[in-house]
Design an enzyme around this catalytic site. Structure first.
Site, short mmCIF file in Angstrom:
data_model
loop_
_atom_site.label_atom_id
_atom_site.label_comp_id
_atom_site.label_asym_id
_atom_site.label_seq_id
_atom_site.Cartn_x
_atom_site.Cartn_y
_atom_site.Cartn_z
N ASP A 1 0.64 -1.49 -0.16
CA ASP A 1 0.02 -0.09 -0.31
C ASP A 1 1.16 1.63 0.28
O ASP A 1 2.23 1.40 0.78
CB ASP A 1 -0.83 0.00 0.90
CG ASP A 1 -2.03 1.14 1.23
OD1 ASP A 1 -3.06 0.94 0.50
OD2 ASP A 1 -1.88 2.23 2.04
N ASN B 1 -2.94 12.97 -3.92
CA ASN B 1 -3.71 13.43 -4.83
C ASN B 1 -4.32 15.01 -4.48
O ASN B 1 -4.70 15.68 -5.08
CB ASN B 1 -5.15 12.37 -4.58
CG ASN B 1 -4.49 11.38 -5.28
OD1 ASN B 1 -3.54 11.05 -6.67
ND2 ASN B 1 -5.53 10.06 -4.96
N ASP C 1 -2.40 8.93 -10.42
CA ASP C 1 -2.34 7.75 -11.65
C ASP C 1 -0.30 7.85 -11.98
O ASP C 1 -0.20 6.52 -12.02
CB ASP C 1 -2.50 8.27 -12.42
CG ASP C 1 -4.20 8.43 -12.12
OD1 ASP C 1 -4.35 7.88 -11.20
OD2 ASP C 1 -4.64 9.12 -13.37
N GLU D 1 -4.39 2.59 -4.15
CA GLU D 1 -3.27 2.34 -4.18
C GLU D 1 -2.96 0.84 -3.39
O GLU D 1 -1.31 0.95 -3.22
CB GLU D 1 -2.86 3.55 -3.21
CG GLU D 1 -2.86 3.59 -1.98
CD GLU D 1 -4.27 3.51 -1.36
OE1 GLU D 1 -4.45 4.46 -0.49
OE2 GLU D 1 -5.67 4.24 -2.76
#
Length: 322
Positions: free
Chosen positions: A203, A211, A220, A246
């Site tokens: 993770d 973000n 991304d 993620e």
């Protein structure tokens, strides 16, 4: 030998047969001795053999000989081999073009004779033989062309089906397996009970912050960046997939507990040592467990998930195993 002893061989074939034999032998020797020239050898042999048939028909339909019926029939019955050979040796469009060209050239002497002298030049036996043979050749060409077209459409449909299947099993962003693709991997492994499979659930730490600060496009790009670094550490038998958001899952077949922990630590260290061009240095937390195929994989995945959250609770940028 039969034709010679029976007095049926024509003057054309006395030279034509040795020419064909030399042509085929030369082609086979070239293919065996110099495989890189195989394509050229096939074209030369095919063209030479085609010229023999065309030349033979020019000779046999024009020259009035005692054995003309036999020689014309003999030539016409062997000509379809050249049509079949075209579809075996060449691509569909080229094969259709070459076989049709041979057929048209083979008809040319009969058309010329018919135009110059009319149908009376031949007796009914030869005329009927030519009409029936050319009709049969047309049907053979149509059949071969239809088979080639159907084969091409089948290949196109099969390629489309494979592409759709790949798309259904692949994550559109990262290019690795998606959840469905990973499920398929587990289904396949479940059919071979007793295989040790290392599972690493990775993770990205503070991914939401990336973000929020840099936007989802950078997020991304970061996922693609992480996937590339993880992939560099995997063997050919390992599978990497996007488990969700993620979270990335590494499936390492045939790797024991210690080997899985070592791989997870290597992944963590490589990512820590690098820096994304925009997001900068990022870290990952990883949960490790080992699954034995044939047992419920859901239990092992819950263990990996629990280990991963344990790594996050203990400060992130670390590997925990259960």
């Amino acid at each position: 030998m039969f034709e010679t002893s029976a007095g049926l061989i024509s003057p054309f074939d006395r030279y034509g047969y040795p020419f064909l034999l030399a042509l085929f032998v030369g082609g086979m020797v070239t293919i065996v001795a110099a495989p890189r020239y195989r394509g050229l050898a096939e074209v030369i042999v095919y063209t030479g053999a085609s010229m023999y048939f065309i030349g033979a028909l020019f000779s046999f339909t024009v020259i009035q000989a005692d054995n003309r019926i036999y020689t014309v029939a003999n030539t016409l019955q062997w000509m379809p081999i050249m049509y079949v050979a075209a579809f075996v040796l060449f691509r569909h469009r080229v094969a259709i073009l070459m076989s049709v060209s041979i057929f048209v050239l083979a008809m040319l002497p009969s058309v010329i004779i018919l135009g110059l002298y009319g149908p009376a030049y031949w007796d009914m036996t030869v005329a009927g033989l030519l009409i029936n043979a050319y009709t049969a050749h047309v049907l053979i060409l149509i059949a071969l062309s239809l088979v080639a077209v159907l084969d091409r459409e089948y290949e196109r449909a099969a390629l489309l089906a494979r592409s759709m299947e790949t798309a259904a099993l692949t994550d559109g962003l990262t290019g690795v397996a998606n959840r469905r693709g990973l499920d398929q991997v587990f289904t396949g492994l479940s059919k071979k009970p007793g295989v040790t499979v290392g599972l690493i659930l990775v993770d990205v730490d503070h991914f939401k912050r990336v973000n929020d600060i840099y936007g989802h496009l950078v997020g991304d790009e970061l996922l693609i960046y992480i996937v590339r670094h993880i992939s560099d550490q995997l063997s050919a038998t390992d599978v990497l997939g996007r488990w969700g958001g993620e979270e990335l899952l590494v499936v390492s077949v045939g790797v024991d507990y210690d080997g899985t922990v070592e791989l997870a630590e290597r992944i963590r260290a490589v990512i820590f040592a690098s820096a994304h061009p925009v997001a900068g240095r990022v870290t990952v937390s990883a949960g490790v467990t080992v699954w034995t195929s044939g047992t419920p994989v859901a239990d092992a995945l819950r263990q990996a998930d629990k280990a991963m959250y344990c790594a996050k609770t203990l400060g992130r940028d670390r590997v925990e195993a259960l």
